[in-house]
Design an enzyme around this catalytic site. Structure first.
Site, mmCIF file in Angstrom:
data_model
loop_
_atom_site.group_PDB
_atom_site.id
_atom_site.type_symbol
_atom_site.label_atom_id
_atom_site.label_comp_id
_atom_site.label_asym_id
_atom_site.label_seq_id
_atom_site.Cartn_x
_atom_site.Cartn_y
_atom_site.Cartn_z
ATOM 1 N N GLU A 250 0.885 -1.168 0.000
ATOM 2 C CA GLU A 250 0.000 0.000 0.000
ATOM 3 C C GLU A 250 0.914 1.207 0.000
ATOM 4 O O GLU A 250 1.726 1.378 0.913
ATOM 5 C CB GLU A 250 -0.904 0.023 1.239
ATOM 6 C CG GLU A 250 -2.107 -0.891 1.161
ATOM 7 C CD GLU A 250 -3.012 -0.600 -0.020
ATOM 8 O OE1 GLU A 250 -3.012 0.536 -0.539
ATOM 9 O OE2 GLU A 250 -3.709 -1.542 -0.450
ATOM 10 N N GLU A 385 2.817 13.079 -4.697
ATOM 11 C CA GLU A 385 2.287 13.041 -3.337
ATOM 12 C C GLU A 385 3.118 13.957 -2.429
ATOM 13 O O GLU A 385 4.343 13.876 -2.419
ATOM 14 C CB GLU A 385 2.337 11.609 -2.791
ATOM 15 C CG GLU A 385 1.712 11.509 -1.427
ATOM 16 C CD GLU A 385 1.619 10.083 -0.918
ATOM 17 O OE1 GLU A 385 2.643 9.383 -0.923
ATOM 18 O OE2 GLU A 385 0.508 9.674 -0.531
#
Ligand code: UN1
Length: 496
Positions: A250, A385
């Site tokens: 993840e 990000e």
């Protein structure tokens, strides 16, 4: 008061063999030492993996409903300790106390869900094409699982991994982030007190590049689950590919909220504030992009700016605080770097942009919630990000354009849309390329009873949480059993 945090190996809290320690401080005020933490090396990991290997046979042999009873007790203990652990989450990681408590609640939810799964670990039974023959599949554990977890959900994410691993009959070596070792130790202690047998759960503390990588590639490990940065996850993928070792990843996100021209603007504004600045933007699911329909762009921006001005930035234990500090120096410089990049790229800085250095806040890692407007889809602040309280506001004219912008990033974790039109919603649900889609809610706030996983560079396709279709599918492997009780040779596909 500072606690001493040690490794937990074969049922005992032990210092690392090297005996070295580091001090973990409170990100809201680095003058406060939260814990003195042992630093492990390869030999400590060897011992933890060995303990997990030894324990595996008996743990696997314990019926899954019995394993579930132990997990249920762990859930009960976590509930009892919720305030103590939630406060520790805030002191060690920085998120505001309500969120610290939510972090622990998510661990409790996962304990209860997986405890129940102990009575439901189902495979399939199907009819055979031949008489007097059974066909079924069963779930079996992998063996020893290495779980490498981040700091942003310091009890929830370890729990997302530990509980499903255990219910499936695996044993565990947990390597949490060095930014939140005390929270991990608190969770492991609850498991110990709940009666998890010696060696079934082990904890090793130390830096990811050395200890985490050593653990993930250890010959005694059978499966690896990692949550963290894309670069670290992809590095593990390269290392483990050749080993044929199951790996769940993840990683990052570049999540977006679309505000349509028929949206409930008040609701959308609340969703943006919560998604962009909750947890100081330090969630994989944080709303770091907001796409606003051109017809209400300036109006929405103005409302966002004045609501952001009213947010209180301070220590998470202070009840009036809305936004806590960043977790550490490294995150602080990363966020400030991206604020600089946004300015260089020509985005309009509407609010924030600075580190806060007044009074006691100078001792913490506080950054103003930051809004960039007129962001273009290809700008780095709209593609990469940031993992901080920085939101990029973009403009769009049509639904198709909005969906294209949302999808045109390397990530695919979470997206959201505010609209009152059921047809618009249905199109978005169909076309958004993210593992999670929210309608009239922010990009954060997933519940544990459904799978949680990102598409594209956000994940490996093995989601966390949920049951079948989620974590149970990663932490078990399928064995198919054909039992022929006809007493003669039967040939599938050939006997008619
Ligand atoms: C993360 O974004 O890093 O969905 C995890 C949520 C939480 C978990 C988030 N339940 O917001």
């Amino acid at each position: 008061m500072a606690s001493i945090v040690r490794n937990f190996i074969a049922g005992k809290w032990v210092d690392s063999l090297g005996g070295q320690c580091f001090e973990k401080t409170n990100p809201a005020d680095t003058r406060e030492v939260v814990a003195s933490v042992t630093i492990s090396a390869g030999e400590d990991v060897d011992r933890a993996v060995e303990a997990a290997r030894r324990a595996h046979r008996d743990w696997k042999a314990l019926p899954a409903p019995k394993r579930g009873e132990i997990l249920f007790r762990a859930g009960e203990l976590l509930l009892r300790k919720k305030h103590e652990l939630g406060t520790l989450v805030t002191r060690e990681m920085g998120k505001v106390l309500a969120e610290g408590l939510g972090d622990v609640q998510e661990a409790i939810d996962m304990a209860y869900l997986m405890a129940g799964e102990g009575r439901r670990l189902s495979g399939e039974t199907v009819p055979s094409e031949l008489p007097d023959k059974d066909c079924k599949s069963v779930r079996e554990p992998h063996g020893v699982t290495a779980l490498i977890t981040p700091w942003n959900f310091p009890t929830a994410i370890p729990a997302w991994k530990i509980f499903p691993a255990l219910i499936c009959g695996n044993t565990v070596v947990l390597k949490p982030s060095s930014a939140t070792p005390a929270c991990a130790a608190g969770l492991v202690q609850a498991l110990q007190e709940a009666g998890v047998p010696e060696g079934v759960v082990n904890l090793v503390l130390g830096p990811g590049e050395e200890v985490g990588e050593y653990l993930a590639t250890h010959p005694g490990v059978d499966a690896v689950s990692f949550t963290g940065s894309c670069s670290a996850g992809e590095h593990l993928e390269t290392l483990l590919g050749a080993k044929h070792r199951p790996l769940a990843l993840e990683m990052g996100g570049k999540n977006a909220i679309i505000v349509m021209d028929d949206a409930d603007l008040h609701l959308a504004l609340e969703g943006v504030l919560w998604g962009a600045f909750g947890t100081s933007g330090q969630r994989c699911t944080a709303s770091s992009r907001v796409l606003v329909h051109a017809s209400l762009y300036e109006r929405f921006l103005e409302a966002l700016k004045s609501a952001t001005e009213r947010l209180k930035i301070g220590p998470g234990l202070n009840p009036s605080t809305d936004v806590g500090p960043l977790v550490n120096e490294q995150q602080l410089s990363r966020v400030l770097k991206y604020i600089g990049i946004g300015q260089e790229e020509g985005a309009r800085l509407v609010f924030g942009g600075n580190r806060i250095l007044d009074g006691d806040r100078a001792h913490g890692y506080f950054v103003e919630p930051t809004i960039f407007a007129d962001v273009l889809p290809r700008m780095r602040i709209a593609q990469e990000e940031i993992f901080g309280p920085v939101v990029s506001v973009l403009r769009f004219a049509t639904l198709e354009e909005a969906i294209t912008i949302v999808n045109d990033v390397p990530f695919g974790l979470s997206s959201a849309m505010y609209t009152r039109d059921v047809n618009t919603s249905a199109r978005a649900e169909r076309d958004l390329q993210t593992g999670l889609v929210y309608i009239n809610a922010s990009t954060i706030g997933a519940e544990i009873q459904l799978p949680f996983g990102g598409w594209k560079h956000s994940g490996s396709g093995h989601p966390e949480a949920g049951g079948r279709g989620g974590a149970l599918d990663f932490y078990s492997r399928v064995k198919v059993i054909y039992r022929d009780f006809s007493g003669r040779l039967q040939k599938a596909q050939i006997d008619s």
